[in-house]
Design a protein around this motif. Structure first.
Motif, PDB file in Angstrom:
ATOM      1  N   GLU A 195       0.829  -1.206   0.000  1.00  0.00           N
ATOM      2  CA  GLU A 195       0.000   0.000   0.000  1.00  0.00           C
ATOM      3  C   GLU A 195       0.862   1.254   0.000  1.00  0.00           C
ATOM      4  O   GLU A 195       0.561   2.222  -0.684  1.00  0.00           O
ATOM      5  N   ASP A 196       1.943   1.234   0.774  1.00  0.00           N
ATOM      6  CA  ASP A 196       2.845   2.380   0.804  1.00  0.00           C
ATOM      7  C   ASP A 196       3.458   2.610  -0.569  1.00  0.00           C
ATOM      8  O   ASP A 196       3.543   3.747  -1.046  1.00  0.00           O
ATOM      9  N   TYR A 197       3.902   1.547  -1.205  1.00  0.00           N
ATOM     10  CA  TYR A 197       4.456   1.654  -2.553  1.00  0.00           C
ATOM     11  C   TYR A 197       3.405   2.192  -3.515  1.00  0.00           C
ATOM     12  O   TYR A 197       3.678   3.068  -4.334  1.00  0.00           O
ATOM     13  N   ALA A 198       2.201   1.677  -3.417  1.00  0.00           N
ATOM     14  CA  ALA A 198       1.127   2.109  -4.305  1.00  0.00           C
ATOM     15  C   ALA A 198       0.803   3.587  -4.097  1.00  0.00           C
ATOM     16  O   ALA A 198       0.538   4.305  -5.060  1.00  0.00           O
ATOM     17  N   ASP A 199       0.850   4.044  -2.856  1.00  0.00           N
ATOM     18  CA  ASP A 199       0.559   5.448  -2.571  1.00  0.00           C
ATOM     19  C   ASP A 199       1.584   6.395  -3.181  1.00  0.00           C
ATOM     20  O   ASP A 199       1.275   7.544  -3.464  1.00  0.00           O
ATOM     21  N   SER A 229       3.467   5.739  -5.990  1.00  0.00           N
ATOM     22  CA  SER A 229       3.838   5.354  -7.348  1.00  0.00           C
ATOM     23  C   SER A 229       2.683   5.588  -8.311  1.00  0.00           C
ATOM     24  O   SER A 229       1.787   6.369  -8.044  1.00  0.00           O
ATOM     25  N   TYR A 230       2.693   4.874  -9.386  1.00  0.00           N
ATOM     26  CA  TYR A 230       1.734   5.078 -10.468  1.00  0.00           C
ATOM     27  C   TYR A 230       0.452   4.266 -10.308  1.00  0.00           C
ATOM     28  O   TYR A 230      -0.417   4.327 -11.156  1.00  0.00           O
ATOM     29  N   TRP A 231       0.307   3.489  -9.254  1.00  0.00           N
ATOM     30  CA  TRP A 231      -0.849   2.600  -9.124  1.00  0.00           C
ATOM     31  C   TRP A 231      -2.149   3.378  -9.039  1.00  0.00           C
ATOM     32  O   TRP A 231      -2.220   4.451  -8.430  1.00  0.00           O
ATOM     33  N   TYR A 232      -3.167   2.806  -9.608  1.00  0.00           N
ATOM     34  CA  TYR A 232      -4.523   3.319  -9.474  1.00  0.00           C
ATOM     35  C   TYR A 232      -5.330   2.264  -8.735  1.00  0.00           C
ATOM     36  O   TYR A 232      -5.293   1.091  -9.070  1.00  0.00           O
ATOM     37  N   PHE A 233      -6.057   2.665  -7.729  1.00  0.00           N
ATOM     38  CA  PHE A 233      -6.715   1.701  -6.863  1.00  0.00           C
ATOM     39  C   PHE A 233      -7.962   1.080  -7.469  1.00  0.00           C
ATOM     40  O   PHE A 233      -8.515   0.167  -6.901  1.00  0.00           O
ATOM     41  N   ASP A 234      -8.395   1.557  -8.609  1.00  0.00           N
ATOM     42  CA  ASP A 234      -9.549   0.921  -9.240  1.00  0.00           C
ATOM     43  C   ASP A 234      -9.139  -0.251 -10.127  1.00  0.00           C
ATOM     44  O   ASP A 234      -9.972  -0.902 -10.720  1.00  0.00           O
ATOM     45  N   LYS A 235      -7.834  -0.545 -10.180  1.00  0.00           N
ATOM     46  CA  LYS A 235      -7.326  -1.661 -10.988  1.00  0.00           C
ATOM     47  C   LYS A 235      -6.494  -2.582 -10.105  1.00  0.00           C
ATOM     48  O   LYS A 235      -5.793  -2.134  -9.211  1.00  0.00           O
ATOM     49  N   GLN A 236      -6.577  -3.867 -10.384  1.00  0.00           N
ATOM     50  CA  GLN A 236      -5.804  -4.860  -9.642  1.00  0.00           C
ATOM     51  C   GLN A 236      -4.372  -4.877 -10.167  1.00  0.00           C
ATOM     52  O   GLN A 236      -4.145  -4.867 -11.359  1.00  0.00           O
ATOM     53  N   HIS A 237      -3.383  -4.859  -9.273  1.00  0.00           N
ATOM     54  CA  HIS A 237      -1.975  -4.868  -9.656  1.00  0.00           C
ATOM     55  C   HIS A 237      -1.241  -5.945  -8.865  1.00  0.00           C
ATOM     56  O   HIS A 237      -1.574  -6.214  -7.727  1.00  0.00           O
ATOM     57  N   SER A 238      -0.223  -6.484  -9.467  1.00  0.00           N
ATOM     58  CA  SER A 238       0.608  -7.443  -8.743  1.00  0.00           C
ATOM     59  C   SER A 238       1.624  -6.678  -7.915  1.00  0.00           C
ATOM     60  O   SER A 238       1.838  -5.482  -8.102  1.00  0.00           O
ATOM     61  N   ASP A 239       2.283  -7.365  -7.027  1.00  0.00           N
ATOM     62  CA  ASP A 239       3.309  -6.735  -6.207  1.00  0.00           C
ATOM     63  C   ASP A 239       4.700  -6.974  -6.777  1.00  0.00           C
ATOM     64  O   ASP A 239       5.686  -6.882  -6.076  1.00  0.00           O
ATOM     65  N   SER A 240       4.808  -7.268  -8.056  1.00  0.00           N
ATOM     66  CA  SER A 240       6.080  -7.619  -8.668  1.00  0.00           C
ATOM     67  C   SER A 240       7.072  -6.467  -8.691  1.00  0.00           C
ATOM     68  O   SER A 240       8.256  -6.689  -8.909  1.00  0.00           O
ATOM     69  N   ASN A 241       6.628  -5.253  -8.454  1.00  0.00           N
ATOM     70  CA  ASN A 241       7.533  -4.104  -8.458  1.00  0.00           C
ATOM     71  C   ASN A 241       8.190  -3.862  -7.116  1.00  0.00           C
ATOM     72  O   ASN A 241       9.041  -2.996  -7.000  1.00  0.00           O
ATOM     73  N   LEU A 242       7.786  -4.615  -6.093  1.00  0.00           N
ATOM     74  CA  LEU A 242       8.389  -4.434  -4.780  1.00  0.00           C
ATOM     75  C   LEU A 242       9.762  -5.097  -4.727  1.00  0.00           C
ATOM     76  O   LEU A 242       9.969  -6.163  -5.280  1.00  0.00           O
ATOM     77  N   THR A 243      10.676  -4.464  -4.051  1.00  0.00           N
ATOM     78  CA  THR A 243      11.986  -5.076  -3.845  1.00  0.00           C
ATOM     79  C   THR A 243      11.917  -5.961  -2.603  1.00  0.00           C
ATOM     80  O   THR A 243      10.946  -5.933  -1.846  1.00  0.00           O
TER      81      THR A 243
END
Length: 52
Positions: free
Chosen positions: A28-32, A34-48
């Motif tokens: 959630e912190d990364y999503a806040d 970055s480029y994520w939009y909360f109306d779309k499902q995203h994987s966590d593959s961008n997390l280190t």
């Protein structure tokens, strides 16, 4: 209330809480921030490894 009582109460209240399909706090912190939009499902593959 002492620390042990508080800890036991917290564990009791949250023992059945699960994430389901929700994001973890690091995700959630990364999503806040970055480029994520909360109306779309995203994987966590961008997390280190440090963000997981």
């Amino acid at each position: 209330m002492n620390i042990d009582t508080l800890k036991n109460q917290i564990e009791f209240e949250f023992k059945n809480v699960t994430l389901g399909y929700a994001y973890t706090l690091p995700e959630e912190d990364y999503a806040d921030t970055s480029y994520w939009y909360f109306d779309k499902q995203h994987s966590d593959s961008n997390l280190t490894l440090y963000e997981v």
